[in-house]
Design a protein around this motif. Structure first.
Motif, PDB file in Angstrom:
ATOM      1  N   ILE A 100       4.579  -1.278   5.512  1.00 21.32           N
ATOM      2  CA  ILE A 100       3.123  -1.333   5.294  1.00 21.32           C
ATOM      3  C   ILE A 100       2.530   0.018   5.652  1.00 21.32           C
ATOM      4  O   ILE A 100       2.719   0.515   6.762  1.00 21.32           O
ATOM      5  CB  ILE A 100       2.471  -2.435   6.155  1.00 21.32           C
ATOM      6  CG1 ILE A 100       3.130  -3.784   5.879  1.00 21.32           C
ATOM      7  CG2 ILE A 100       0.974  -2.489   5.902  1.00 21.32           C
ATOM      8  CD1 ILE A 100       2.814  -4.836   6.906  1.00 21.32           C
ATOM      9  N   HIS A 101       1.810   0.604   4.696  1.00 22.10           N
ATOM     10  CA  HIS A 101       1.108   1.860   4.946  1.00 22.10           C
ATOM     11  C   HIS A 101      -0.345   1.532   5.257  1.00 22.10           C
ATOM     12  O   HIS A 101      -1.012   0.837   4.499  1.00 22.10           O
ATOM     13  CB  HIS A 101       1.188   2.767   3.712  1.00 22.10           C
ATOM     14  CG  HIS A 101       0.416   4.040   3.886  1.00 22.10           C
ATOM     15  ND1 HIS A 101       0.887   5.078   4.633  1.00 22.10           N
ATOM     16  CD2 HIS A 101      -0.805   4.416   3.421  1.00 22.10           C
ATOM     17  CE1 HIS A 101      -0.005   6.057   4.615  1.00 22.10           C
ATOM     18  NE2 HIS A 101      -1.043   5.672   3.890  1.00 22.10           N
ATOM     19  N   HIS A 123      -0.590   5.583   9.530  1.00 18.31           N
ATOM     20  CA  HIS A 123       0.530   4.940  10.212  1.00 18.31           C
ATOM     21  C   HIS A 123       1.373   4.149   9.223  1.00 18.31           C
ATOM     22  O   HIS A 123       0.884   3.702   8.185  1.00 18.31           O
ATOM     23  CB  HIS A 123       0.046   3.982  11.304  1.00 18.31           C
ATOM     24  CG  HIS A 123      -0.711   4.659  12.398  1.00 18.31           C
ATOM     25  ND1 HIS A 123      -0.202   5.706  13.134  1.00 18.31           N
ATOM     26  CD2 HIS A 123      -1.947   4.433  12.901  1.00 18.31           C
ATOM     27  CE1 HIS A 123      -1.083   6.091  14.031  1.00 18.31           C
ATOM     28  NE2 HIS A 123      -2.164   5.334  13.906  1.00 18.31           N
ATOM     29  N   GLU A 124       2.641   3.984   9.566  1.00 19.15           N
ATOM     30  CA  GLU A 124       3.577   3.181   8.791  1.00 19.15           C
ATOM     31  C   GLU A 124       4.093   2.073   9.706  1.00 19.15           C
ATOM     32  O   GLU A 124       4.491   2.337  10.839  1.00 19.15           O
ATOM     33  CB  GLU A 124       4.765   4.019   8.310  1.00 19.15           C
ATOM     34  CG  GLU A 124       4.380   5.179   7.420  1.00 19.15           C
ATOM     35  CD  GLU A 124       4.154   4.768   5.980  1.00 19.15           C
ATOM     36  OE1 GLU A 124       4.587   3.679   5.584  1.00 19.15           O
ATOM     37  OE2 GLU A 124       3.539   5.557   5.242  1.00 19.15           O
ATOM     38  N   THR A 125       4.073   0.851   9.207  1.00 19.83           N
ATOM     39  CA  THR A 125       4.607  -0.288   9.955  1.00 19.83           C
ATOM     40  C   THR A 125       5.822  -0.819   9.232  1.00 19.83           C
ATOM     41  O   THR A 125       5.791  -1.005   8.018  1.00 19.83           O
ATOM     42  CB  THR A 125       3.554  -1.404  10.095  1.00 19.83           C
ATOM     43  OG1 THR A 125       2.416  -0.876  10.774  1.00 19.83           O
ATOM     44  CG2 THR A 125       4.099  -2.589  10.865  1.00 19.83           C
ATOM     45  N   ASN A 158       0.812  -1.224   0.000  1.00 15.21           N
ATOM     46  CA  ASN A 158       0.000   0.000   0.000  1.00 15.21           C
ATOM     47  C   ASN A 158       0.844   1.272   0.000  1.00 15.21           C
ATOM     48  O   ASN A 158       0.395   2.312   0.486  1.00 15.21           O
ATOM     49  CB  ASN A 158      -0.956   0.044   1.201  1.00 15.21           C
ATOM     50  CG  ASN A 158      -1.871  -1.155   1.249  1.00 15.21           C
ATOM     51  OD1 ASN A 158      -2.272  -1.673   0.215  1.00 15.21           O
ATOM     52  ND2 ASN A 158      -2.179  -1.610   2.441  1.00 15.21           N
ATOM     53  N   THR A 159       2.080   1.199  -0.484  1.00 14.95           N
ATOM     54  CA  THR A 159       2.960   2.361  -0.511  1.00 14.95           C
ATOM     55  C   THR A 159       4.107   2.100  -1.473  1.00 14.95           C
ATOM     56  O   THR A 159       4.254   0.993  -1.995  1.00 14.95           O
ATOM     57  CB  THR A 159       3.504   2.685   0.899  1.00 14.95           C
ATOM     58  OG1 THR A 159       4.202   3.920   0.846  1.00 14.95           O
ATOM     59  CG2 THR A 159       4.417   1.605   1.419  1.00 14.95           C
ATOM     60  N   GLY A 160       4.900   3.107  -1.690  1.00 14.97           N
ATOM     61  CA  GLY A 160       6.107   2.977  -2.502  1.00 14.97           C
ATOM     62  C   GLY A 160       7.332   3.178  -1.631  1.00 14.97           C
ATOM     63  O   GLY A 160       7.243   3.711  -0.527  1.00 14.97           O
ATOM     64  N   ILE A 161       8.474   2.765  -2.141  1.00 13.41           N
ATOM     65  CA  ILE A 161       9.729   2.904  -1.400  1.00 13.41           C
ATOM     66  C   ILE A 161      10.662   3.804  -2.206  1.00 13.41           C
ATOM     67  O   ILE A 161      10.956   3.515  -3.370  1.00 13.41           O
ATOM     68  CB  ILE A 161      10.411   1.536  -1.187  1.00 13.41           C
ATOM     69  CG1 ILE A 161       9.495   0.569  -0.438  1.00 13.41           C
ATOM     70  CG2 ILE A 161      11.742   1.703  -0.475  1.00 13.41           C
ATOM     71  CD1 ILE A 161       9.280   0.916   1.004  1.00 13.41           C
ATOM     72  N   LYS A 162      11.112   4.883  -1.604  1.00 14.76           N
ATOM     73  CA  LYS A 162      12.052   5.786  -2.261  1.00 14.76           C
ATOM     74  C   LYS A 162      13.471   5.271  -2.060  1.00 14.76           C
ATOM     75  O   LYS A 162      13.758   4.565  -1.097  1.00 14.76           O
ATOM     76  CB  LYS A 162      11.928   7.200  -1.692  1.00 14.76           C
ATOM     77  CG  LYS A 162      10.606   7.855  -2.010  1.00 14.76           C
ATOM     78  CD  LYS A 162      10.563   9.266  -1.469  1.00 14.76           C
ATOM     79  CE  LYS A 162       9.224   9.918  -1.804  1.00 14.76           C
ATOM     80  NZ  LYS A 162       9.139  11.269  -1.265  1.00 14.76           N
ATOM     81  N   ASP A 163      14.355   5.674  -2.953  1.00 12.58           N
ATOM     82  CA  ASP A 163      15.752   5.261  -2.860  1.00 12.58           C
ATOM     83  C   ASP A 163      16.395   5.738  -1.558  1.00 12.58           C
ATOM     84  O   ASP A 163      17.248   5.058  -0.994  1.00 12.58           O
ATOM     85  CB  ASP A 163      16.551   5.782  -4.063  1.00 12.58           C
ATOM     86  CG  ASP A 163      16.171   5.067  -5.352  1.00 12.58           C
ATOM     87  OD1 ASP A 163      15.631   3.937  -5.259  1.00 12.58           O
ATOM     88  OD2 ASP A 163      16.425   5.626  -6.434  1.00 12.58           O
ATOM     89  N   ARG A 214       7.657   6.279   8.723  1.00 14.78           N
ATOM     90  CA  ARG A 214       8.351   5.007   8.555  1.00 14.78           C
ATOM     91  C   ARG A 214       9.789   5.057   9.055  1.00 14.78           C
ATOM     92  O   ARG A 214      10.334   4.050   9.485  1.00 14.78           O
ATOM     93  CB  ARG A 214       8.288   4.521   7.110  1.00 14.78           C
ATOM     94  CG  ARG A 214       9.051   5.337   6.115  1.00 14.78           C
ATOM     95  CD  ARG A 214       8.983   4.758   4.724  1.00 14.78           C
ATOM     96  NE  ARG A 214       7.614   4.815   4.258  1.00 14.78           N
ATOM     97  CZ  ARG A 214       7.236   4.555   3.024  1.00 14.78           C
ATOM     98  NH1 ARG A 214       8.123   4.235   2.128  1.00 14.78           N
ATOM     99  NH2 ARG A 214       5.989   4.627   2.672  1.00 14.78           N
ATOM    100  N   GLU A 215      10.403   6.227   9.016  1.00 15.08           N
ATOM    101  CA  GLU A 215      11.775   6.351   9.523  1.00 15.08           C
ATOM    102  C   GLU A 215      11.810   6.089  11.029  1.00 15.08           C
ATOM    103  O   GLU A 215      12.729   5.443  11.535  1.00 15.08           O
ATOM    104  CB  GLU A 215      12.360   7.734   9.209  1.00 15.08           C
ATOM    105  CG  GLU A 215      12.644   7.964   7.740  1.00 15.08           C
ATOM    106  CD  GLU A 215      11.413   8.330   6.912  1.00 15.08           C
ATOM    107  OE1 GLU A 215      10.316   8.530   7.496  1.00 15.08           O
ATOM    108  OE2 GLU A 215      11.540   8.407   5.685  1.00 15.08           O
ATOM    109  N   ASP A 216      10.800   6.591  11.747  1.00 16.42           N
ATOM    110  CA  ASP A 216      10.714   6.354  13.189  1.00 16.42           C
ATOM    111  C   ASP A 216      10.475   4.869  13.474  1.00 16.42           C
ATOM    112  O   ASP A 216      11.046   4.312  14.416  1.00 16.42           O
ATOM    113  CB  ASP A 216       9.591   7.185  13.812  1.00 16.42           C
ATOM    114  CG  ASP A 216       9.847   8.676  13.711  1.00 16.42           C
ATOM    115  OD1 ASP A 216      11.022   9.075  13.570  1.00 16.42           O
ATOM    116  OD2 ASP A 216       8.862   9.448  13.759  1.00 16.42           O
ATOM    117  N   ALA A 217       9.617   4.242  12.673  1.00 21.64           N
ATOM    118  CA  ALA A 217       9.350   2.812  12.843  1.00 21.64           C
ATOM    119  C   ALA A 217      10.620   2.001  12.576  1.00 21.64           C
ATOM    120  O   ALA A 217      10.910   1.036  13.290  1.00 21.64           O
ATOM    121  CB  ALA A 217       8.224   2.362  11.920  1.00 21.64           C
TER     122      ALA A 217
END
Length: 174
Positions: free
Chosen positions: A42-43, A47-49, A9-14, A70-73
């Motif tokens: 997972i978005h 929230h980001e998991t 449910n999301t994309g991943i940046k470089d 997501r960085e905090d997770a």
């Protein structure tokens, strides 16, 4: 360490990929190049998991954390994995790269808790279907249930997940 990153449910940046690789590279001193890690982002809503599973020489380390960013997770997951390794240092030292446990590193660690078995429970394990095992677990109001799978003949475990669903653990030969 070989790192595999997937997203739901999301994309991943470089930039995030680079951050994951940098954070997980800290574990190379324990596992070396033979380890494999699976990172799942997972978005869900706002929230980001981040889930991380590291497999090395038959050992599994897994942590999952949810945060607004997501960085905090990711930070929380890395901290949790590090604590798992520190807590089990004495037991893991024989199986992991012993050179990674230098005196400086050991000074940073706390002594792990001793594991003590306080009760042994024996019970007959009869063959049953997975659905019947879940029903038995719910009737006993337990979090898990051990049974012999009627289809495979193997000992299996069903358990209730935090999300309310059920999961099945099946043995697998290495």
């Amino acid at each position: 360490m070989k790192i595999n990153i997937t997203a739901r449910n999301t994309g991943i940046k470089d930039s995030f990929r680079a951050r994951v690789e940098k954070k997980l590279s800290k574990f190379d001193k324990f596992f070396g190049d033979s380890a494999q890690s699976q990172v799942t982002v997972i978005h869900s809503g706002d929230h980001e998991t981040v889930e991380v599973t590291i497999k090395s020489e038959g050992l599994f380390f897994r942590a999952e954390r949810t945060a607004d960013e997501r960085e905090d997770a990711l930070e929380a997951v890395v901290d949790s994995l590090f604590r798992q390794i520190v807590k089990n240092k004495n037991k893991l030292e024989k199986r992991m790269k012993s050179a990674s446990f230098t005196p400086e590193f050991i000074e940073e660690m706390y002594e792990p808790d001793e594991y003590k078995v306080v009760k042994t429970k024996r019970f007959p394990v009869k063959p049953m279907e997975v659905e019947e095992a879940i029903l038995q677990m719910n009737m006993l109001d337990h979090e898990f249930f051990v049974f012999r799978n009627a289809a495979s003949g193997e000992i299996n475990v069903v358990y209730k997940r935090h999300d309310g669903n059920y999961a099945l653990i099946e043995p697998e030969a290495e």
